[in-house]
Design a protein around this motif. Structure first.
Motif, PDB file in Angstrom:
ATOM      1  N   THR A 153     -57.899  -6.761  -9.949  1.00 56.80           N
ATOM      2  CA  THR A 153     -56.709  -7.351  -9.845  1.00 56.80           C
ATOM      3  C   THR A 153     -56.592  -7.232  -8.399  1.00 56.80           C
ATOM      4  O   THR A 153     -56.638  -5.221  -7.712  1.00 56.80           O
ATOM      5  CB  THR A 153     -55.224  -6.332 -10.369  1.00 56.80           C
ATOM      6  OG1 THR A 153     -55.301  -6.379 -11.809  1.00 56.80           O
ATOM      7  CG2 THR A 153     -54.632  -7.003  -9.944  1.00 56.80           C
ATOM      8  N   TRP A 155     -55.004  -7.358  -4.902  1.00 54.76           N
ATOM      9  CA  TRP A 155     -53.872  -8.665  -4.258  1.00 54.76           C
ATOM     10  C   TRP A 155     -53.809  -7.784  -2.573  1.00 54.76           C
ATOM     11  O   TRP A 155     -54.262  -7.274  -2.626  1.00 54.76           O
ATOM     12  CB  TRP A 155     -52.606  -8.291  -5.446  1.00 54.76           C
ATOM     13  CG  TRP A 155     -52.598  -8.321  -6.918  1.00 54.76           C
ATOM     14  CD1 TRP A 155     -53.710  -9.918  -6.762  1.00 54.76           C
ATOM     15  CD2 TRP A 155     -51.577  -8.459  -7.608  1.00 54.76           C
ATOM     16  NE1 TRP A 155     -53.665  -9.881  -8.280  1.00 54.76           N
ATOM     17  CE2 TRP A 155     -52.163 -10.151  -8.789  1.00 54.76           C
ATOM     18  CE3 TRP A 155     -50.218  -8.203  -7.761  1.00 54.76           C
ATOM     19  CZ2 TRP A 155     -51.207  -9.508 -10.017  1.00 54.76           C
ATOM     20  CZ3 TRP A 155     -50.149  -7.643  -9.381  1.00 54.76           C
ATOM     21  CH2 TRP A 155     -49.956  -8.562 -10.161  1.00 54.76           C
ATOM     22  N   HIS A 181     -49.384  -2.588 -10.465  1.00 52.41           N
ATOM     23  CA  HIS A 181     -50.269  -3.415 -10.914  1.00 52.41           C
ATOM     24  C   HIS A 181     -51.254  -4.358 -11.523  1.00 52.41           C
ATOM     25  O   HIS A 181     -51.335  -5.033 -12.151  1.00 52.41           O
ATOM     26  CB  HIS A 181     -50.713  -4.147  -8.830  1.00 52.41           C
ATOM     27  CG  HIS A 181     -49.002  -3.409  -7.803  1.00 52.41           C
ATOM     28  ND1 HIS A 181     -48.630  -2.547  -7.799  1.00 52.41           N
ATOM     29  CD2 HIS A 181     -48.434  -4.887  -7.352  1.00 52.41           C
ATOM     30  CE1 HIS A 181     -48.217  -2.332  -6.970  1.00 52.41           C
ATOM     31  NE2 HIS A 181     -47.488  -4.020  -6.197  1.00 52.41           N
ATOM     32  N   TYR A 258     -51.236 -14.874 -11.089  1.00 47.57           N
ATOM     33  CA  TYR A 258     -50.289 -14.408 -11.144  1.00 47.57           C
ATOM     34  C   TYR A 258     -49.810 -14.876 -13.028  1.00 47.57           C
ATOM     35  O   TYR A 258     -49.133 -14.311 -13.780  1.00 47.57           O
ATOM     36  CB  TYR A 258     -48.929 -13.704 -11.125  1.00 47.57           C
ATOM     37  CG  TYR A 258     -48.447 -13.439  -9.611  1.00 47.57           C
ATOM     38  CD1 TYR A 258     -49.193 -12.024  -9.243  1.00 47.57           C
ATOM     39  CD2 TYR A 258     -48.366 -14.341  -7.547  1.00 47.57           C
ATOM     40  CE1 TYR A 258     -49.275 -12.037  -8.255  1.00 47.57           C
ATOM     41  CE2 TYR A 258     -48.362 -13.829  -6.931  1.00 47.57           C
ATOM     42  CZ  TYR A 258     -49.426 -12.226  -6.919  1.00 47.57           C
ATOM     43  OH  TYR A 258     -49.298 -12.323  -5.911  1.00 47.57           O
TER      44      TYR A 258
END
Length: 364
Positions: A153, A155, A181, A258
């Motif tokens: 992940t 981000w 997250h 997402y």
């Protein structure tokens, strides 16, 4: 008859919830909204055509008697709200993370047993059609044993993101990208590979003005023998969420941000196993994109059938145990075995545990 639901908290994630409900074509209706900021609640209700507004959960539960209550508030409030909803006779649907600590999720499970009701964690990435058919392939052994996995992940959240007072705060948010997250991606990883066994991890505050980490990395072993890397970041300008599973006879990959659809998956067969590509393609039913609507559909399907709704807190605890274990491993430089963090461990009651090394006031 439509299920009656209420939404608690009117921040950004509440929009995803009401959009998910509206996508179900009348299967559920939002009859009330709750927020301590009544002006914000009224504005939200007006925007979405919700008939009633309440200042507290207790007031709403007494007046509305909803079937389900969507808890869309900051993480520090999840346990008391879930407990109140359970005791009020409704099902709480709790946004991630479902609790701040293992102690809190165990307390919620105790309230479930006390009331005979069920709490549900919102882990919507499990419910896209690609993940459903991959879990089936793992269950029936179509691709051979799982050997290696990669879960990332990556981000990007700038300083303005952390200007919101509760973000990056251990006492209110409970942790950084590991907790809030990347949890969606590695929850999906766990749902496919099954029980994890041990973890060795690092965590760092690389750049962001926050008390929590902005990066963590872990090596996770599984009971079935698979080995996975899990990387969580909030400092990565090219954002992506990705998973890769290497089985004996095939590789299955997913890249999205997402939420994903069937086109976001890739399949490659090992030499001599090319026919498995037809197995993967032929197993696909109607496409279901991952997201809140997909999980809500699964929840209502289960309730219609008189079955427990996915994802129950007993199930979600495995994911929360991995979160706590990543922090314990990173902050204390040790390998952590699943289930070993209990009431005597400082990481049972706080993800900060004995303290992050970059905090001058780290706990002794």
């Amino acid at each position: 008859m439509a299920y009656r639901t209420a939404i608690v908290g009117t921040g950004g994630i509440a929009v995803a919830h009401i959009e998910g409900i509206r996508a179900l074509g009348g299967r559920a209706e939002v009859t009330a909204v709750v927020d301590i900021d009544l002006d914000r609640a009224r504005a939200f209700a007006e925007t979405w055509g919700i008939p009633r507004v309440h200042a507290s959960v207790d007031e709403m539960l007494a007046a509305e008697k909803p079937d389900l209550v969507h808890i869309c508030t900051p993480p520090g409030s999840h346990l008391p709200l879930a407990a109140a909803v359970l005791r009020g006779g409704s099902i709480p649907l709790v946004e991630k993370p479902p609790a701040m600590t293992l102690a809190e999720i165990d307390e919620a499970i105790a309230v479930e047993r006390e009331t005979g009701a069920q709490a549900v964690a919102v882990f919507q990435q499990r419910f896209g059609s690609g993940a459903v058919r991959l879990r089936q392939a793992v269950a029936d052994g179509s691709f051979g044993r799982p050997l290696v996995a990669v879960c990332s992940t990556l981000w990007y959240r700038d300083a303005d993101y952390f200007a919101v007072p509760w973000r990056g705060n251990w006492d209110i948010e409970g942790g950084g990208p590991t907790m809030g997250h990347g949890i969606h991606q590695f929850d999906l990883l766990l749902s496919i590979l099954g029980p994890w066994q041990s973890v060795r991890a690092v965590a760092a505050r690389q750049d962001r003005p926050t008390d929590t980490e902005d990066v963590s990395a872990a090596i996770v072993t599984f009971e079935n023998g698979a080995v996975a890397t899990v990387l969580n970041s909030l400092v990565s300008p090219r954002e992506t969420s990705s998973l890769r599973f290497d089985f004996e006879h095939a590789t299955v990959e997913l890249e999205h941000l997402y939420g994903y659809g069937d086109a976001d998956w890739r399949f490659a067969a090992a030499p001599g196993r090319e026919g498995l590509a037809d197995t993967w393609a032929g197993s696909s039913a109607a496409e279901v994109r991952s997201g809140h609507a997909a999980q809500f559909t699964a929840i209502f399907d289960a309730l219609d059938a008189g079955l427990p709704a996915p994802v129950g807190f007993d199930d979600a605890r495995q994911t929360m145990d991995l979160v706590a274990s990543i922090y314990a491993s990173a902050f204390e430089d040790r390998t952590v075995v699943r289930g070993s963090i209990d009431g005597d461990d400082p990481f049972y009651t706080s993800m900060l545990g004995t303290g992050a090394p970059w905090l001058s006031g780290a706990r002794a």
